[in-house]
Enzyme design. Structure first.
Site, PDB file in Angstrom:
ATOM      1  N   ASP A  85     -53.554 -16.580  -0.960  1.00 39.01           N
ATOM      2  CA  ASP A  85     -52.431 -16.718   0.218  1.00 39.01           C
ATOM      3  C   ASP A  85     -51.260 -17.097  -0.269  1.00 39.01           C
ATOM      4  O   ASP A  85     -51.141 -18.225  -0.651  1.00 39.01           O
ATOM      5  CB  ASP A  85     -53.090 -17.485   1.419  1.00 39.01           C
ATOM      6  CG  ASP A  85     -52.235 -17.543   2.254  1.00 39.01           C
ATOM      7  OD1 ASP A  85     -51.550 -16.615   2.825  1.00 39.01           O
ATOM      8  OD2 ASP A  85     -52.485 -18.335   3.390  1.00 39.01           O
ATOM      9  N   ASP A  97     -51.898 -18.110  10.824  1.00 38.03           N
ATOM     10  CA  ASP A  97     -51.629 -19.556  10.350  1.00 38.03           C
ATOM     11  C   ASP A  97     -51.407 -20.490  11.485  1.00 38.03           C
ATOM     12  O   ASP A  97     -50.604 -20.227  12.423  1.00 38.03           O
ATOM     13  CB  ASP A  97     -50.322 -19.453   9.563  1.00 38.03           C
ATOM     14  CG  ASP A  97     -50.533 -18.793   8.234  1.00 38.03           C
ATOM     15  OD1 ASP A  97     -51.681 -19.211   7.315  1.00 38.03           O
ATOM     16  OD2 ASP A  97     -49.861 -17.929   7.660  1.00 38.03           O
TER      17      ASP A  97
HETATM   18  C1  DX5 Z   1     -48.128 -19.986   4.017  1.00 38.33           C
HETATM   19  C2  DX5 Z   1     -48.867 -19.106   4.876  1.00 38.33           C
HETATM   20  C3  DX5 Z   1     -49.261 -17.800   4.503  1.00 38.33           C
HETATM   21  C4  DX5 Z   1     -47.959 -16.851   4.576  1.00 38.33           C
HETATM   22  C5  DX5 Z   1     -47.839 -16.015   3.372  1.00 38.33           C
HETATM   23  O1  DX5 Z   1     -48.203 -21.169   4.229  1.00 38.33           O
HETATM   24  O2  DX5 Z   1     -50.214 -19.516   4.792  1.00 38.33           O
HETATM   25  O3  DX5 Z   1     -50.259 -17.005   5.120  1.00 38.33           O
HETATM   26  O4  DX5 Z   1     -47.746 -16.328   5.679  1.00 38.33           O
HETATM   27  O5  DX5 Z   1     -46.774 -15.312   3.352  1.00 38.33           O
HETATM   28  P1  DX5 Z   1     -46.112 -14.458   2.181  1.00 38.33           P
HETATM   29  O6  DX5 Z   1     -47.202 -13.133   2.183  1.00 38.33           O
HETATM   30  O7  DX5 Z   1     -44.810 -13.950   2.783  1.00 38.33           O
HETATM   31  O8  DX5 Z   1     -46.156 -15.366   1.003  1.00 38.33           O
HETATM   32 ZN    ZN Z   2     -52.017 -18.794   5.451  1.00 35.34          ZN
END
Ligand code: DX5
Ligand code: ZN
Length: 228
Positions: free
Chosen positions: A179, A41
């Site tokens: 995601d 990210d």
């Molecule tokens: C949120 C990110 C995700 C995040 C997902 O804005 O884009 O990639 O890391 O995290 P989890 O799996 O904890 O929801």
């Molecule tokens: Zn993400």
């Protein structure tokens, strides 16, 4: 309803959830546990409130793994990042349909730089907003939470959006990634609606047992694990 539970699911580890004090060790462990790609990210503090990794994190991770590196740009101006990302070994770049600029031009630029291209869509954005771009995409990245933070609860209406976008795609079209909020509780429903790629942060990094976490997610995706 179509049955999607027997297809191969691609599992991507969102490294935002790796522990900062032992970042490289955490990332290497999740690679050894058998994930299919790493999800990186990048946030600019404008499209979302926070910043996360600089683009050179991609080169750093490329230094110790050959695994596919998928970058998720949560930024207002995606064009600024693309050349650096290809130089550092990114394989796929997703940017948001809600970001500034001409979506078609950014898609073509990513392809010209020999990376795969994904288009991400926020929870409050209508599924129709990605429709015209689908034939040129490798991936549609559907956010299951508001972008910007890990560890949030999955937004249930995401399931309808997955189904709607699955209906717009031909059999050999772009894949669908989800995601945010992906866990053993939600993975089965997400796959049943037609997702191909599960992106998980907290569910993979919040435990020492990375192999067990991968297994739980994949079993849940196949519908062979009770929700727990
Ligand atoms: C949120 C990110 C995700 C995040 C997902 O804005 O884009 O990639 O890391 O995290 P989890 O799996 O904890 O929801
Ligand atoms: Zn993400």
């Amino acid at each position: 309803m179509k049955d999607f539970t027997h297809k191969n699911i691609h599992l991507s580890a969102s490294i935002l959830a790796a522990e900062a004090s032992r970042f490289d060790r955490d990332v290497k462990e999740v690679v050894c546990a058998g994930v299919d790609s790493l999800h990186i990210d990048i946030m600019d503090g404008r499209f979302v409130p926070c910043t996360s990794f600089p683009t050179d994190i991609v080169g750093k991770i490329r230094g110790y793994t050959d695994l596919d590196l998928h970058v998720h740009l949560m930024v207002k101006n995606p064009s600024e990042y693309l050349e650096s990302l290809t130089n550092q070994g990114a394989n796929l770049v997703s940017f948001h349909v809600e970001s500034l600029g001409d979506v078609s031009l950014v898609i073509e630029r990513i392809k010209a730089l020999r990376m795969k291209v994904g288009l991400a869509i926020n929870p409050e954005t209508d599924a129709k907003s990605v429709k015209n771009y689908l034939p040129r995409l490798d991936q549609v990245l559907i956010m299951g939470v508001r972008p910007g933070f890990g560890g949030q609860a999955f937004i249930p209406t995401t399931l309808d959006k997955i189904a709607a976008i699955r209906d717009m795609l031909p059999e050999d079209g772009a894949n669908i990634a989800v995601d945010g909020g992906v866990s053993p509780m939600t993975a089965g429903d997400i796959v049943a609606k037609g997702a191909d790629v599960l992106i998980a942060g907290t569910a993979l990094f919040s435990t020492e047992d990375k192999i067990g976490a991968v297994e739980k997610l994949l079993n849940a995706a196949k519908g062979t694990q009770t929700k727990c």
